[in-house]
Design a protein around this motif. Structure first.
Motif, mmCIF file in Angstrom:
data_model
loop_
_atom_site.group_PDB
_atom_site.id
_atom_site.type_symbol
_atom_site.label_atom_id
_atom_site.label_comp_id
_atom_site.label_asym_id
_atom_site.label_seq_id
_atom_site.Cartn_x
_atom_site.Cartn_y
_atom_site.Cartn_z
ATOM 1 N N HIS A 133 -3.916 -12.590 10.864
ATOM 2 C CA HIS A 133 -4.689 -11.608 10.108
ATOM 3 C C HIS A 133 -4.404 -10.170 10.546
ATOM 4 N N ALA A 134 -3.382 -9.980 11.364
ATOM 5 C CA ALA A 134 -3.140 -8.665 11.958
ATOM 6 C C ALA A 134 -2.752 -7.603 10.940
ATOM 7 N N PHE A 135 -2.111 -7.986 9.843
ATOM 8 C CA PHE A 135 -1.572 -6.998 8.902
ATOM 9 C C PHE A 135 -2.491 -6.733 7.713
ATOM 10 N N VAL A 136 -3.607 -7.438 7.649
ATOM 11 C CA VAL A 136 -4.437 -7.423 6.439
ATOM 12 C C VAL A 136 -5.039 -6.056 6.153
ATOM 13 N N GLU A 137 -5.685 -5.486 7.148
ATOM 14 C CA GLU A 137 -6.479 -4.291 6.880
ATOM 15 C C GLU A 137 -5.623 -3.099 6.467
ATOM 16 N N ALA A 138 -4.537 -2.866 7.164
ATOM 17 C CA ALA A 138 -3.687 -1.729 6.819
ATOM 18 C C ALA A 138 -3.137 -1.863 5.404
ATOM 19 N N ARG A 139 -2.835 -3.070 4.995
ATOM 20 C CA ARG A 139 -2.254 -3.271 3.664
ATOM 21 C C ARG A 139 -3.241 -3.006 2.540
ATOM 22 N N SER A 140 -4.514 -2.847 2.867
ATOM 23 C CA SER A 140 -5.502 -2.510 1.846
ATOM 24 C C SER A 140 -5.783 -1.010 1.769
ATOM 25 N N LEU A 141 -5.098 -0.224 2.597
ATOM 26 C CA LEU A 141 -5.291 1.219 2.576
ATOM 27 C C LEU A 141 -4.664 1.830 1.324
ATOM 28 N N PRO A 142 -5.162 2.972 0.877
ATOM 29 C CA PRO A 142 -4.627 3.586 -0.345
ATOM 30 C C PRO A 142 -3.142 3.931 -0.216
ATOM 31 N N ASP A 143 -2.364 3.491 -1.191
ATOM 32 C CA ASP A 143 -0.940 3.803 -1.261
ATOM 33 C C ASP A 143 -0.188 3.440 0.019
ATOM 34 N N TRP A 144 -0.560 2.326 0.615
ATOM 35 C CA TRP A 144 0.094 1.875 1.838
ATOM 36 C C TRP A 144 1.574 1.596 1.596
ATOM 37 N N GLN A 145 2.420 2.183 2.426
ATOM 38 C CA GLN A 145 3.861 1.946 2.386
ATOM 39 C C GLN A 145 4.291 1.428 3.760
ATOM 40 N N GLU A 146 4.619 0.160 3.830
ATOM 41 C CA GLU A 146 4.895 -0.472 5.118
ATOM 42 C C GLU A 146 6.338 -0.263 5.547
ATOM 43 N N ALA A 147 6.505 0.145 6.799
ATOM 44 C CA ALA A 147 7.846 0.320 7.360
ATOM 45 C C ALA A 147 8.227 -0.848 8.255
ATOM 46 N N GLU A 148 7.241 -1.424 8.957
ATOM 47 C CA GLU A 148 7.513 -2.502 9.911
ATOM 48 C C GLU A 148 6.313 -3.422 9.986
ATOM 49 N N ALA A 149 6.569 -4.702 10.072
ATOM 50 C CA ALA A 149 5.521 -5.689 10.327
ATOM 51 C C ALA A 149 6.168 -6.847 11.066
#
Length: 217
Positions: free
Chosen positions: A128-144
């Motif tokens: 569940h480590a990546f869940v919260e950040a991915r719900s942020l507005p206009d989240w653009q992920e660089a690394e997971a």
């Protein structure tokens, strides 16, 4: 088991902070209460989209935020450049660093100690480590990235990306690491945040510091 839970409850009775904790910390401001944001979602949260601290609450018999390093059997370490970062304090946080000398940014460390039954799989938290950040507005992920359980931890994660808030773009780096010692476990959470305009070199320094956070016992 009851005695362990009672001892943990008594040891941390002075800490009245809640487990619901923003993943992302803006400089000088704590933002994005995960529980409040979840209540604003139109669709029900799916089981695999449960925020990590909500999953921890379901897993634990009792859990408390640790704010006094003397109360843990070891120490939390981080590699930071003291020419850039100054130490600060805030309720509910184990350690807090604020950038100086023309930079704007925050690195915060949270440690949660919890009692569990012996059959509980602590590594499941990292699902569940990546869940919260991915719900942020206009989240653009660089690394997971996720590290599997090893000799010292029950698994860890590292996540970086950007999101939009307060009419600007923010960069953040997030690390979780889980530890278990018998039926007492720890979740270590570090977040570094800065305006994206701070530039690539400063963002890399935040990610390096966040990724260095560990519990040494």
């Amino acid at each position: 088991m009851t005695a362990d839970a009672d001892r943990l409850d008594q040891a941390d009775a002075r800490d009245e902070s809640r487990l619901v904790e923003p993943t992302v910390l803006r400089p000088h401001t704590f933002a994005y209460d995960s529980a409040a944001r979840a209540r604003r979602l139109d669709d029900p949260v799916q089981p695999d989209a449960t925020p990590i601290l909500e999953r921890l609450q379901r897993m634990a018999i009792v859990a408390r935020r640790v704010t006094d390093e003397l109360s843990i059997p070891g120490e939390v370490l981080i590699d930071v450049d003291t020419d850039i970062w100054r130490s600060a304090t805030a309720p509910g946080y184990l350690r807090l660093f604020i950038a100086d000398h023309g930079n704007e940014g925050t690195i915060a460390i949270v440690l949660t100690r919890f009692v569990i039954d012996h059959g509980v799989a602590v590594p499941d938290l990292i699902d569940h480590a990546f869940v919260e950040a991915r719900s942020l507005p206009d989240w653009q992920e660089a690394e997971a990235t996720r590290a599997q359980p090893g000799f010292r931890t029950e698994g860890s994660s590292m996540q970086t990306g950007t999101y939009v808030g307060d009419d600007q773009t923010w960069y953040c780096a997030i690390r979780y690491a889980a530890y278990r010692r018998g039926n007492v476990a720890y979740l270590l959470h570090a977040t570094g945040t800065a305006p994206a305009r701070e530039g690539a070199a400063f963002r890399r320094s935040i990610a390096a510091a966040v990724s260095s956070v560990r519990f040494d016992d």
